[in-house]
Design a protein around this motif. Structure first.
Motif, PDB file in Angstrom:
ATOM      1  N   GLY A 298       0.816  -1.200   0.000  1.00  0.00           N
ATOM      2  CA  GLY A 298       0.000   0.000   0.000  1.00  0.00           C
ATOM      3  C   GLY A 298       0.854   1.256   0.000  1.00  0.00           C
ATOM      4  O   GLY A 298       0.572   2.229  -0.713  1.00  0.00           O
ATOM      5  N   GLN A 299       1.931   1.258   0.810  1.00  0.00           N
ATOM      6  CA  GLN A 299       2.850   2.396   0.826  1.00  0.00           C
ATOM      7  C   GLN A 299       3.545   2.563  -0.510  1.00  0.00           C
ATOM      8  O   GLN A 299       3.702   3.681  -1.020  1.00  0.00           O
ATOM      9  N   LEU A 300       3.971   1.442  -1.103  1.00  0.00           N
ATOM     10  CA  LEU A 300       4.628   1.488  -2.398  1.00  0.00           C
ATOM     11  C   LEU A 300       3.699   2.077  -3.459  1.00  0.00           C
ATOM     12  O   LEU A 300       4.112   2.895  -4.295  1.00  0.00           O
ATOM     13  N   ASN A 301       2.443   1.655  -3.419  1.00  0.00           N
ATOM     14  CA  ASN A 301       1.462   2.153  -4.381  1.00  0.00           C
ATOM     15  C   ASN A 301       1.259   3.663  -4.222  1.00  0.00           C
ATOM     16  O   ASN A 301       1.188   4.414  -5.200  1.00  0.00           O
ATOM     17  N   ALA A 302       1.183   4.126  -2.965  1.00  0.00           N
ATOM     18  CA  ALA A 302       1.010   5.557  -2.707  1.00  0.00           C
ATOM     19  C   ALA A 302       2.203   6.356  -3.232  1.00  0.00           C
ATOM     20  O   ALA A 302       2.039   7.421  -3.847  1.00  0.00           O
ATOM     21  N   LEU A 303       3.413   5.835  -2.996  1.00  0.00           N
ATOM     22  CA  LEU A 303       4.608   6.534  -3.467  1.00  0.00           C
ATOM     23  C   LEU A 303       4.658   6.586  -4.992  1.00  0.00           C
ATOM     24  O   LEU A 303       5.104   7.578  -5.576  1.00  0.00           O
ATOM     25  N   PHE A 304       4.202   5.515  -5.642  1.00  0.00           N
ATOM     26  CA  PHE A 304       4.175   5.496  -7.116  1.00  0.00           C
ATOM     27  C   PHE A 304       3.316   6.646  -7.641  1.00  0.00           C
ATOM     28  O   PHE A 304       3.739   7.394  -8.532  1.00  0.00           O
ATOM     29  N   TRP A 305       2.118   6.804  -7.088  1.00  0.00           N
ATOM     30  CA  TRP A 305       1.208   7.827  -7.598  1.00  0.00           C
ATOM     31  C   TRP A 305       1.658   9.240  -7.206  1.00  0.00           C
ATOM     32  O   TRP A 305       1.415  10.203  -7.949  1.00  0.00           O
ATOM     33  N   ILE A 306       2.321   9.361  -6.068  1.00  0.00           N
ATOM     34  CA  ILE A 306       2.895  10.670  -5.717  1.00  0.00           C
ATOM     35  C   ILE A 306       3.944  11.070  -6.745  1.00  0.00           C
ATOM     36  O   ILE A 306       3.978  12.211  -7.224  1.00  0.00           O
ATOM     37  N   ASN A 307       4.827  10.113  -7.096  1.00  0.00           N
ATOM     38  CA  ASN A 307       5.856  10.379  -8.114  1.00  0.00           C
ATOM     39  C   ASN A 307       5.240  10.754  -9.460  1.00  0.00           C
ATOM     40  O   ASN A 307       5.682  11.706 -10.118  1.00  0.00           O
ATOM     41  N   ILE A 308       4.226  10.005  -9.874  1.00  0.00           N
ATOM     42  CA  ILE A 308       3.604  10.256 -11.173  1.00  0.00           C
ATOM     43  C   ILE A 308       2.917  11.624 -11.193  1.00  0.00           C
ATOM     44  O   ILE A 308       3.049  12.397 -12.152  1.00  0.00           O
ATOM     45  N   GLY A 309       2.182  11.934 -10.127  1.00  0.00           N
ATOM     46  CA  GLY A 309       1.496  13.217 -10.068  1.00  0.00           C
ATOM     47  C   GLY A 309       2.460  14.391 -10.121  1.00  0.00           C
ATOM     48  O   GLY A 309       2.250  15.366 -10.866  1.00  0.00           O
ATOM     49  N   LEU A 310       3.536  14.298  -9.329  1.00  0.00           N
ATOM     50  CA  LEU A 310       4.531  15.364  -9.337  1.00  0.00           C
ATOM     51  C   LEU A 310       5.209  15.488 -10.700  1.00  0.00           C
ATOM     52  O   LEU A 310       5.441  16.599 -11.200  1.00  0.00           O
ATOM     53  N   SER A 311       5.523  14.358 -11.314  1.00  0.00           N
ATOM     54  CA  SER A 311       6.214  14.371 -12.608  1.00  0.00           C
ATOM     55  C   SER A 311       5.356  15.003 -13.701  1.00  0.00           C
ATOM     56  O   SER A 311       5.851  15.793 -14.518  1.00  0.00           O
ATOM     57  N   LEU A 312       4.073  14.651 -13.738  1.00  0.00           N
ATOM     58  CA  LEU A 312       3.189  15.240 -14.739  1.00  0.00           C
ATOM     59  C   LEU A 312       3.074  16.751 -14.548  1.00  0.00           C
ATOM     60  O   LEU A 312       3.122  17.522 -15.520  1.00  0.00           O
ATOM     61  N   ALA A 313       2.929  17.177 -13.307  1.00  0.00           N
ATOM     62  CA  ALA A 313       2.808  18.614 -13.033  1.00  0.00           C
ATOM     63  C   ALA A 313       4.082  19.359 -13.446  1.00  0.00           C
ATOM     64  O   ALA A 313       4.023  20.440 -14.053  1.00  0.00           O
ATOM     65  N   LEU A 314       5.226  18.776 -13.138  1.00  0.00           N
ATOM     66  CA  LEU A 314       6.489  19.432 -13.469  1.00  0.00           C
ATOM     67  C   LEU A 314       6.750  19.429 -14.975  1.00  0.00           C
ATOM     68  O   LEU A 314       7.335  20.379 -15.509  1.00  0.00           O
ATOM     69  N   THR A 315       6.322  18.367 -15.663  1.00  0.00           N
ATOM     70  CA  THR A 315       6.471  18.316 -17.116  1.00  0.00           C
ATOM     71  C   THR A 315       5.677  19.436 -17.777  1.00  0.00           C
ATOM     72  O   THR A 315       6.186  20.156 -18.654  1.00  0.00           O
ATOM     73  N   VAL A 316       4.432  19.591 -17.347  1.00  0.00           N
ATOM     74  CA  VAL A 316       3.590  20.668 -17.898  1.00  0.00           C
ATOM     75  C   VAL A 316       4.194  22.040 -17.584  1.00  0.00           C
ATOM     76  O   VAL A 316       4.240  22.934 -18.434  1.00  0.00           O
ATOM     77  N   LEU A 317       4.675  22.198 -16.351  1.00  0.00           N
ATOM     78  CA  LEU A 317       5.283  23.472 -15.950  1.00  0.00           C
ATOM     79  C   LEU A 317       6.488  23.809 -16.822  1.00  0.00           C
ATOM     80  O   LEU A 317       6.646  24.952 -17.284  1.00  0.00           O
ATOM     81  N   LEU A 318       7.337  22.813 -17.068  1.00  0.00           N
ATOM     82  CA  LEU A 318       8.540  23.052 -17.860  1.00  0.00           C
ATOM     83  C   LEU A 318       8.194  23.379 -19.317  1.00  0.00           C
ATOM     84  O   LEU A 318       8.836  24.229 -19.938  1.00  0.00           O
TER      85      LEU A 318
END
Length: 506
Positions: free
Chosen positions: A90-110
């Motif tokens: 469950g923790q691993l799954n949460a960390l996966f989606w945190i990484n994905i969410g942050l990455s998508l936001a930063l990609t759009v920002l860049l």
């Protein structure tokens, strides 16, 4: 594997096998690093003949921006997965989606910021180069947790294969593109291709598929641990990238290209060695925290072999910079030689400084590491600001000076507590550093007596530095331990070769 399976991730390496795991992991790392450093050197040598200093300068301008935003997409969560003794799916799954969410936001920002960055550097061509490079942040984030699982479970063979394949793919695509169209896009294409291949491989190897986004108990603690790692990386970012920003802004893309080639030829390969070794040592040392003697033994065994493998080579290349740079890159890059020589002084300190990260992370001391990173960054950035006023060479010299000076407070801090104590500085760290300095002094003193042509001179210089370094090691107990370790490893390797030869004959 999914969240319906047992909640705790089972380690794949037994408690009693950590010693062999270190040896096996170090061997796999050495092989992969041979491939990766070879690809890096091949990139420097081949692409430097296909592309111009301006081409490399443009990509070097993008590098700090990508590196800065990438820290926030990971948030130190990969190190949290590796370091924690227990981890649920469950923790691993949460960390996966945190990484994905942050990455998508930063990609759009860049992508949105690309025109502003291009205007800052006064280089219109940067806009679309940045936008395509931004996509790689999301691509690599898709495989980040899978890669962390491989590292946590100490599957070092697959980690080595992944790193080697990515390096070969990146270089091959860049060269093929440059042969058809010698533009900065060759470097972008190679980077994106490597990201896609690396992510695809870890998804095939790790049979874990994330479920729907959801938080799990204990996730906040993992995020807190990662925040300390991110704090260090954020501070370290400025000391590793502000030089490129200042040179590009003050002296332009051509000057940055010469600096970038010198940096990539020497310091970048050193960093590439340190990073995979960290992937071996952090999970192993994390499991040994309750056994100080084994912890210290494992750390210093790998530390000593690392210094023997790296420091003499750095000393030789630095002392023969005016021969090495034109020989490896071509005569048109001769202006990089003085910069290479200055950065080489920093290169003598980096192999001694990088392993302190293994200690901070494996002991869970990420807050201390973050504060050290901040203090270190302030000193280094001040040196950059002073040096860039006078020129690129002066900036490199200032960087080298502060890198050497920072070694003392860094080791005093990291040995303040934990299994590695401050007495080790005098008994183990100082003798190795002095051996490196003596090797460097010897090449400076005897360089004119080495025979031509350039290849023979470089080989002679390398052999000289390794001989002097090994000779200096015999003068201290820790140095003799390193040489004995090398002897035993060679004996084991010879025995295995003989056994395999005998079996094949039979």
């Amino acid at each position: 594997m999914n969240q319906r399976e047992p909640q705790e991730i089972v380690e794949t390496v037994a408690h009693e096998s950590y010693g062999s795991t270190v040896v096996r992991g170090s061997l796999f790392t050495a092989i992969s690093q041979g491939v990766m450093v070879g690809c890096q050197i091949g990139s420097v040598i081949i692409l430097s003949r296909l592309l111009t200093a301006t081409d490399f300068g443009l990509i070097a301008m993008i590098g700090p921006v990508i590196a800065f935003l990438s820290m926030f997409k990971e948030m130190g969560l990969l190190q949290a997965v590796i370091q924690k003794k227990t981890l649920t799916y469950g923790q691993l799954n949460a960390l996966f989606w945190i990484n994905i969410g942050l990455s998508l936001a930063l990609t759009v920002l860049l992508i949105m910021m690309a025109p502003l960055i291009a205007r800052f550097y006064d280089e219109p061509d940067l806009t679309w180069l940045i936008r395509i490079m931004a996509l790689n942040m999301t691509i690599t984030a898709l495989g980040a947790q899978h890669f962390a699982l491989l590292n946590r479970q100490m599957v070092f063979g697959r980690i080595a294969i992944n790193a080697s394949v990515v390096a070969i793919c990146t270089l091959s695509v860049s060269i093929l593109w440059a042969l058809v169209s010698p533009t900065p896009w060759a470097l972008v294409a190679g980077t994106v291709a490597g990201g896609v291949i690396g992510t695809a491989m870890v998804w095939v190897w790790v049979p874990w598929v994330p479920s729907r986004p959801a938080m799990a108990p204990g996730t906040a603690d993992l995020v807190g641990f990662g925040a300390g790692v991110t704090g260090f990386k954020l501070a370290n970012f400025f000391s590793r990238n502000l030089d490129n920003v200042l040179i590009g802004r003050v002296w332009g893309s051509s000057a940055l290209g010469f600096y970038d080639r010198a940096y990539k030829l020497l310091l970048f390969p050193l960093n590439r060695v340190a990073q995979p070794l960290s992937q071996v040592m952090v999970p192993v040392l994390s499991r040994m925290q309750d056994e100080p003697h084994r912890y210290a033994h494992a750390f210093f065994r790998v530390f000593g072999l690392m210094q023997l493998a790296i420091l003499p080579g750095v000393a030789a290349m630095t002392g023969l910079a005016d021969t090495a740079v034109p020989f490896l890159l071509g005569a048109q890059w001769a202006d990089s030689a003085p910069i290479f020589a200055a950065l080489g002084i920093a290169g003598l300190a980096q192999p001694l400084a990088n392993p302190t990260g293994w200690l901070f992370v494996s002991q869970g001391r990420t807050t201390e590491m973050a504060w050290w990173g901040l203090a270190s960054a302030v000193v280094t950035c001040a040196a950059f600001g002073w040096g860039v006023q006078f020129g690129v060479l002066e900036l490199a010299m200032a960087y080298a000076a502060v890198t050497i000076v920072k070694l003392v407070p860094l080791w005093l801090l990291v040995t303040r507590k934990g299994p590695i104590r401050q007495g080790s500085i005098r008994k183990r760290i100082l003798p190795v550093f002095c051996a490196g300095l003596v090797a460097y002094a010897s090449i400076l003193f005897l360089r004119d007596s080495l025979p031509d042509p350039a290849l023979l001179k470089l080989l002679g210089g390398v052999l000289l530095c390794y001989a002097v370094f090994a000779g200096c090691l015999t003068l201290s107990p820790f140095g003799r331990e390193i040489l004995i370790d090398v002897k035993m490893l060679l004996i084991k390797a010879v025995r295995k070769i003989r056994q395999r030869t005998t079996k094949s004959v039979i």
